[in-house]
Design an enzyme around this catalytic site. Structure first.
Site, PDB file in Angstrom:
ATOM      1  N   GLU A   9       0.821  -1.202   0.000  1.00 35.53           N
ATOM      2  CA  GLU A   9       0.000   0.000   0.000  1.00 35.53           C
ATOM      3  C   GLU A   9       0.868   1.271   0.000  1.00 35.53           C
ATOM      4  O   GLU A   9       0.607   2.197  -0.736  1.00 35.53           O
ATOM      5  CB  GLU A   9      -0.895  -0.036   1.259  1.00 35.53           C
ATOM      6  CG  GLU A   9      -1.643   1.228   1.572  1.00 35.53           C
ATOM      7  CD  GLU A   9      -2.929   1.351   0.760  1.00 35.53           C
ATOM      8  OE1 GLU A   9      -3.272   0.378   0.073  1.00 35.53           O
ATOM      9  OE2 GLU A   9      -3.544   2.423   0.819  1.00 35.53           O
ATOM     10  N   ASP A  10       1.901   1.294   0.826  1.00 32.91           N
ATOM     11  CA  ASP A  10       2.605   2.548   1.083  1.00 32.91           C
ATOM     12  C   ASP A  10       4.002   2.671   0.478  1.00 32.91           C
ATOM     13  O   ASP A  10       4.629   3.720   0.597  1.00 32.91           O
ATOM     14  CB  ASP A  10       2.725   2.775   2.605  1.00 32.91           C
ATOM     15  CG  ASP A  10       1.364   3.005   3.242  1.00 32.91           C
ATOM     16  OD1 ASP A  10       0.431   3.346   2.499  1.00 32.91           O
ATOM     17  OD2 ASP A  10       1.242   2.833   4.468  1.00 32.91           O
TER      18      ASP A  10
END
Ligand code: MN
Length: 561
Positions: free
Chosen positions: A67-68
């Protein structure tokens, strides 16, 4: 490695995931200025504490990597294998979904979580993630804070509760409460006669007294826990009781964890002897567990200083189930090698429909006995759906199940008298195919009988059997219902009887019984046949056919009974 995870070797799955995630998140910081990685570690520690397997702890460490950061799922799979990748992928997808406050969206979201993640480990890791997010919520801006808190209250706290994780559910609700109900929170803090701190002080004062009392009666508690009621649950209860503080009996509660069920009841006796119980406040959730599996004895007494105090008694196993829910079962299973399910009697003897027990049963039917976790994977949920009762209980059914299957799953009387159904508040036909996450409500009509037509679409054996047996009851009473009697007189000849029965059959008329006799002259045969009532039109047509049979002289019919 963090303290809690220090038992994992650096070259173990968890050890390697730790290093990978630490490097991946190096550049990022959280809203409170801490390195992002502290969040991943905290989530992994929680997952570890809940007793999940190594793959889950590794996935927790890696849960925000895709996700990051610039890393991909393919990389995760390459380094940590398909199982960890599957979990991380599920968690990433969960993050991508945006929760909205619209009721329909909430239902979709529940459906999504229950069905789409397809592996309860994903849900549990997500709950650990959410717990840490809620604990550090104060660092976010107002709007984001409110959204996350609402989502927690609407989706994650109920989900935790359904998984039997009572403590987590209460904690999440309490963390969300000040943001979802800011005015109520202020009111409650101001109005409550006794501050949370005062109540906690009192509970802590009772704790050693209760312990001593039990020991004096040769009962040795494993844990005596003192607590003051959480704000969110207090508020919910107040709303339910018309904001009447006098009806709240568990502002202060003590919990005693004991070795055996017998000790629980013995401790109850000792407590009642020392402090008079409030009438009607004793609840035996050991004999009758809550639908989510919760077991304990609850009583309310006039305790020290005559203050109303709730005291709960439970065994260690009940305690762990209530604290950690389904993950406690995994921990048990793994601790005991998981090879001898007979020894694992914790949930086996309970009569109530239990979510946890159901999972266990599915394991028995579909899964690999040796590894409960593996049996909860993808394919496992493919042919099951989860629907929700108006009371928020989850009912599991085979894919393609209809409201009639649902009704019989609740109770055979509900099934038999089922006359309609509402799914997500909309009326649907009885053969409507249910989907995971649907909220199903059955409309019943007293005294109604099931329809034979239902056999065409029901999916569960349970429903099928009940319908059949209810229909059989009706066929024995059928004799009292009106019948048609046909009297046919014709020339006695070979094949005449056969021609007559064929005339009935060609009209699709069922003959209940058919007798024939030959008159004294041996020239004429008399045939009597009984059938169900028919429409006038059908009778006319049938008469024509019977008369057309070679040799027929006369046909009469009448309604009998
Ligand atoms: Mn996270």
């Amino acid at each position: 490695m963090s303290v809690l995870l220090k038992n994992y070797a650096p070259d173990s799955l968890v050890g390697r995931a730790y290093k990978f995630a630490e490097e991946a998140h190096q550049e990022t910081k959280r809203a409170n200025g801490e390195p992002y990685f502290t969040h991943s570690v905290s989530v992994a520690e929680t997952v570890h504490e809940w007793g999940l397997d190594e793959e889950s702890v590794a996935a927790a460490l890696l849960h925000d990597v895709v996700e990051d950061t610039t890393h991909t799922i393919a990389e995760i799979e390459k380094h940590f294998g398909p199982e960890v990748a599957f979990l991380v992928n599920g968690l990433t997808k969960l993050t991508e979904v945006h929760y909205s406050e619209k009721q329909t969206e909430i239902e979709n979201f529940r459906r999504f979580i229950i069905s789409f993640t397809r592996d309860l480990r994903v849900v549990i890791i997500k709950l650990a993630d959410r717990l840490h997010n809620m604990q550090t919520l104060q660092f976010l801006d107002d709007e984001k804070r409110r959204r996350v808190a609402l989502e927690t209250e609407e989706i994650y706290a109920p989900l935790a509760y359904r998984l039997g994780m009572q403590k987590l559910s209460g904690e999440l609700e309490d963390l969300a409460f000040p943001y979802t109900h800011p005015d109520e929170y202020k009111w409650l803090t101001k109005t409550i006669k006794d501050s949370y701190e005062n109540r906690l002080t009192y509970a802590l004062k009772v704790k050693p007294i209760l312990t001593k009392l039990l020991v004096k009666h040769s009962i040795r508690p494993l844990i005596v826990d003192a607590r003051a009621k959480r704000r969110a649950s207090l508020y919910k209860k107040l709303v339910r009781l018309g904001m009447d503080f006098d009806k709240i009996y568990d502002l202060v509660a003590l919990r005693v964890v004991l070795n055996t069920v017998e000790e629980c009841y013995a401790a109850l006796g000792v407590v009642h002897q020392a402090w008079p119980p409030l009438p009607g406040r004793f609840k035996d959730y050991i004999a009758r567990p809550k639908p989510n599996g919760y077991r304990s004895l609850h009583t309310t007494v006039f305790c020290i200083d005559n203050r109303i105090t709730e005291i709960q008694m439970r065994t260690k196993e009940m305690h762990e189930e209530a604290e950690f829910g389904i993950s406690a079962h995994w921990a048990y299973q793994q601790a005991r090698g998981g090879k001898n399910p007979k020894k694992w009697t914790g949930v086996k003897n309970r009569r109530e429909l239990l979510w946890v027990q159901q999972l266990q049963n599915w394991q028995k039917h579909f899964g690999n006995q040796e590894d409960f976790l593996k049996s909860l994977k993808v394919d496992f949920f493919k042919d099951r759906i989860f629907v929700i009762t108006p009371h928020n209980d989850i009912i599991d059914l085979p894919a393609g199940a209809t409201p009639v299957d649902f009704a019989y799953n609740i109770h055979s009387d509900i099934g038999n008298q089922c006359s309609g159904a509402r799914v997500n508040s909309k009326i649907v036909p009885l053969d409507h195919e249910l989907q995971s996450g649907d909220i199903v409500e059955i409309i019943i009509q007293k005294g109604k009988k099931p329809s034979e037509d239902w056999l065409r679409f029901v999916k569960t054996t349970e429903a099928r059997e009940h319908i059949k047996s209810a229909l059989k009851i009706r066929s024995t009473t059928k004799k009292r219902e009106p019948l048609l009697e046909f009297k046919i007189i014709g020339l006695e000849r070979t094949g005449y009887l056969k021609d007559i029965s064929e005339a009935f059959a060609s009209m699709g008329v069922n003959i209940n019984d058919l007798t024939s006799g030959v008159g004294p002259s041996s020239t004429f045969a008399t045939i009597t046949a009984h059938s169900d009532l028919l429409t006038q039109q059908k009778i006319e047509k049938l008469l024509v056919k019977l008369k057309k049979a070679p040799g027929t002289k006369e046909v009469q019919y009448r309604i009998v009974r």
